[in-house]
Write a protein that holds these residues in place. Structure first.
Motif, PDB file in Angstrom:
ATOM      1  N   PHE A  92      -3.783   6.020   8.295  1.00 45.78           N
ATOM      2  CA  PHE A  92      -2.976   5.193   9.203  1.00 45.78           C
ATOM      3  C   PHE A  92      -2.375   4.001   8.470  1.00 45.78           C
ATOM      4  CE2 PHE A  92      -2.661   1.716  12.360  1.00 45.78           C
ATOM      5  CZ  PHE A  92      -1.659   2.272  13.157  1.00 45.78           C
ATOM      6  N   LYS A  93      -3.166   3.351   7.628  1.00 41.60           N
ATOM      7  CA  LYS A  93      -2.653   2.225   6.845  1.00 41.60           C
ATOM      8  C   LYS A  93      -1.547   2.685   5.899  1.00 41.60           C
ATOM      9  CE  LYS A  93      -5.083  -0.905   5.033  1.00 41.60           C
ATOM     10  NZ  LYS A  93      -6.044  -1.705   4.275  1.00 41.60           N
ATOM     11  N   ALA A  94      -1.731   3.856   5.293  1.00 40.74           N
ATOM     12  CA  ALA A  94      -0.704   4.388   4.395  1.00 40.74           C
ATOM     13  C   ALA A  94       0.569   4.702   5.169  1.00 40.74           C
ATOM     14  CB  ALA A  94      -1.224   5.642   3.692  1.00 40.74           C
ATOM     15  N   TYR A  95       0.421   5.221   6.379  1.00 44.42           N
ATOM     16  CA  TYR A  95       1.596   5.493   7.215  1.00 44.42           C
ATOM     17  C   TYR A  95       2.342   4.197   7.537  1.00 44.42           C
ATOM     18  CZ  TYR A  95       4.338   6.162  11.422  1.00 44.42           C
ATOM     19  OH  TYR A  95       5.342   6.139  12.346  1.00 44.42           O
ATOM     20  N   LEU A  96       1.612   3.155   7.902  1.00 45.64           N
ATOM     21  CA  LEU A  96       2.254   1.886   8.207  1.00 45.64           C
ATOM     22  C   LEU A  96       2.993   1.325   6.998  1.00 45.64           C
ATOM     23  CD1 LEU A  96      -0.418   0.060  10.408  1.00 45.64           C
ATOM     24  CD2 LEU A  96       1.697   1.187  11.160  1.00 45.64           C
ATOM     25  N   ARG A  97       2.429   1.542   5.827  1.00 45.97           N
ATOM     26  CA  ARG A  97       3.031   1.025   4.599  1.00 45.97           C
ATOM     27  C   ARG A  97       4.261   1.835   4.179  1.00 45.97           C
ATOM     28  NH1 ARG A  97      -1.312   1.111   1.915  1.00 45.97           N
ATOM     29  NH2 ARG A  97      -0.979   3.008   0.757  1.00 45.97           N
ATOM     30  N   THR A  98       4.206   3.163   4.360  1.00 46.44           N
ATOM     31  CA  THR A  98       5.280   4.026   3.854  1.00 46.44           C
ATOM     32  C   THR A  98       6.230   4.517   4.935  1.00 46.44           C
ATOM     33  OG1 THR A  98       3.990   6.057   4.100  1.00 46.44           O
ATOM     34  CG2 THR A  98       3.775   4.862   2.002  1.00 46.44           C
ATOM     35  N   GLY A  99       5.735   4.635   6.164  1.00 47.76           N
ATOM     36  CA  GLY A  99       6.556   5.187   7.238  1.00 47.76           C
ATOM     37  C   GLY A  99       6.718   6.697   7.175  1.00 47.76           C
ATOM     38  N   GLU A 100       5.952   7.358   6.331  1.00 43.80           N
ATOM     39  CA  GLU A 100       6.042   8.809   6.173  1.00 43.80           C
ATOM     40  C   GLU A 100       5.358   9.520   7.336  1.00 43.80           C
ATOM     41  OE1 GLU A 100       7.416  10.897   3.902  1.00 43.80           O
ATOM     42  OE2 GLU A 100       8.351   9.212   2.868  1.00 43.80           O
ATOM     43  N   ASP A 101       6.107  10.363   8.032  1.00 47.07           N
ATOM     44  CA  ASP A 101       5.537  11.106   9.155  1.00 47.07           C
ATOM     45  C   ASP A 101       4.420  12.046   8.721  1.00 47.07           C
ATOM     46  OD1 ASP A 101       7.026   9.956  11.160  1.00 47.07           O
ATOM     47  OD2 ASP A 101       8.650  11.427  11.005  1.00 47.07           O
ATOM     48  N   SER A 102       4.539  12.602   7.521  1.00 43.68           N
ATOM     49  CA  SER A 102       3.512  13.543   7.060  1.00 43.68           C
ATOM     50  C   SER A 102       2.155  12.853   6.927  1.00 43.68           C
ATOM     51  CB  SER A 102       3.918  14.183   5.735  1.00 43.68           C
ATOM     52  OG  SER A 102       4.056  13.207   4.721  1.00 43.68           O
ATOM     53  N   ILE A 103       2.148  11.606   6.519  1.00 38.96           N
ATOM     54  CA  ILE A 103       0.884  10.875   6.388  1.00 38.96           C
ATOM     55  C   ILE A 103       0.307  10.562   7.768  1.00 38.96           C
ATOM     56  CG2 ILE A 103      -0.199   8.753   5.542  1.00 38.96           C
ATOM     57  CD1 ILE A 103       1.799   8.804   3.228  1.00 38.96           C
ATOM     58  N   ARG A 104       1.173  10.251   8.715  1.00 39.54           N
ATOM     59  CA  ARG A 104       0.719  10.003  10.097  1.00 39.54           C
ATOM     60  C   ARG A 104       0.072  11.262  10.669  1.00 39.54           C
ATOM     61  NH1 ARG A 104       3.009  11.230  14.846  1.00 39.54           N
ATOM     62  NH2 ARG A 104       4.987  11.734  13.859  1.00 39.54           N
ATOM     63  N   VAL A 105       0.735  12.401  10.477  1.00 37.59           N
ATOM     64  CA  VAL A 105       0.201  13.663  10.997  1.00 37.59           C
ATOM     65  C   VAL A 105      -1.084  14.040  10.271  1.00 37.59           C
ATOM     66  CG1 VAL A 105       0.700  16.125  11.321  1.00 37.59           C
ATOM     67  CG2 VAL A 105       2.490  14.430  11.746  1.00 37.59           C
ATOM     68  N   LEU A 106      -1.155  13.769   8.979  1.00 36.60           N
ATOM     69  CA  LEU A 106      -2.385  14.009   8.219  1.00 36.60           C
ATOM     70  C   LEU A 106      -3.539  13.220   8.810  1.00 36.60           C
ATOM     71  CD1 LEU A 106      -3.649  15.256   5.570  1.00 36.60           C
ATOM     72  CD2 LEU A 106      -3.151  13.041   4.526  1.00 36.60           C
ATOM     73  N   GLY A 107      -3.308  11.951   9.120  1.00 37.03           N
ATOM     74  CA  GLY A 107      -4.332  11.117   9.744  1.00 37.03           C
ATOM     75  C   GLY A 107      -4.756  11.654  11.101  1.00 37.03           C
ATOM     76  N   ILE A 108      -3.796  12.146  11.872  1.00 36.16           N
ATOM     77  CA  ILE A 108      -4.117  12.735  13.177  1.00 36.16           C
ATOM     78  C   ILE A 108      -5.016  13.954  12.996  1.00 36.16           C
ATOM     79  CG2 ILE A 108      -3.128  13.982  15.153  1.00 36.16           C
ATOM     80  CD1 ILE A 108      -0.694  12.060  14.903  1.00 36.16           C
ATOM     81  N   GLY A 109      -4.720  14.781  12.001  1.00 28.36           N
ATOM     82  CA  GLY A 109      -5.546  15.961  11.740  1.00 28.36           C
ATOM     83  C   GLY A 109      -6.988  15.601  11.418  1.00 28.36           C
ATOM     84  N   PHE A 110      -7.164  14.617  10.549  1.00 28.27           N
ATOM     85  CA  PHE A 110      -8.528  14.175  10.234  1.00 28.27           C
ATOM     86  C   PHE A 110      -9.181  13.510  11.443  1.00 28.27           C
ATOM     87  CE2 PHE A 110      -7.324  14.660   5.746  1.00 28.27           C
ATOM     88  CZ  PHE A 110      -8.445  15.337   5.294  1.00 28.27           C
ATOM     89  N   GLY A 111      -8.386  12.820  12.233  1.00 28.84           N
ATOM     90  CA  GLY A 111      -8.914  12.217  13.456  1.00 28.84           C
ATOM     91  C   GLY A 111      -9.417  13.258  14.436  1.00 28.84           C
ATOM     92  N   VAL A 112      -8.697  14.368  14.560  1.00 30.78           N
ATOM     93  CA  VAL A 112      -9.118  15.454  15.459  1.00 30.78           C
ATOM     94  C   VAL A 112     -10.452  16.044  14.987  1.00 30.78           C
ATOM     95  CG1 VAL A 112      -8.555  17.804  16.215  1.00 30.78           C
ATOM     96  CG2 VAL A 112      -6.806  16.022  16.288  1.00 30.78           C
ATOM     97  N   ILE A 113     -10.564  16.284  13.704  1.00 27.96           N
ATOM     98  CA  ILE A 113     -11.814  16.830  13.166  1.00 27.96           C
ATOM     99  C   ILE A 113     -12.967  15.859  13.407  1.00 27.96           C
ATOM    100  CG2 ILE A 113     -13.021  17.455  11.023  1.00 27.96           C
ATOM    101  CD1 ILE A 113     -10.307  18.585  10.038  1.00 27.96           C
TER     102      ILE A 113
END
Length: 92
Positions: free
Chosen positions: A27-48
């Motif tokens: 999530f912090k990396a997403y805020l820093r970069t704005g990359e949607d792929s990093i946001r979705v990656l965080g969501i995936g780990f959050g689901v697990i």
């Protein structure tokens, strides 16, 4: 059997800490970069991580059977891995 239940609780707690840490860092990396792929990656780990937390709580406090807990956790892991796979596929 109590030793196994205690071990499961400890491992679920470790999963919660590690998964929560990965989700937070993503999530912090997403805020820093704005990359949607990093946001979705965080969501995936959050689901697990959420799946591990929910099945652990259900097993400890609501007497969910171990077999059902494994099944429910496996559904969360499968969905989370699908989201992670999608995050690796996203392109700008």
């Amino acid at each position: 059997m109590n030793g196994v239940i205690t071990s499961i609780a400890v491992v679920k707690f470790v999963i919660l800490l590690l998964g929560g840490g990965i989700t937070y860092i993503a999530f912090k990396a997403y805020l820093r970069t704005g990359e949607d792929s990093i946001r979705v990656l965080g969501i995936g780990f959050g689901v697990i991580t959420l799946g591990a937390l929910l099945t652990g709580v259900a097993n400890q406090f609501f007497s969910l059977s171990l077999a059902r807990g494994v099944l429910i956790n496996s559904v969360f892991v499968s969905f989370g891995l699908a989201v992670i796979m999608y995050s690796l596929h996203i392109q700008r």
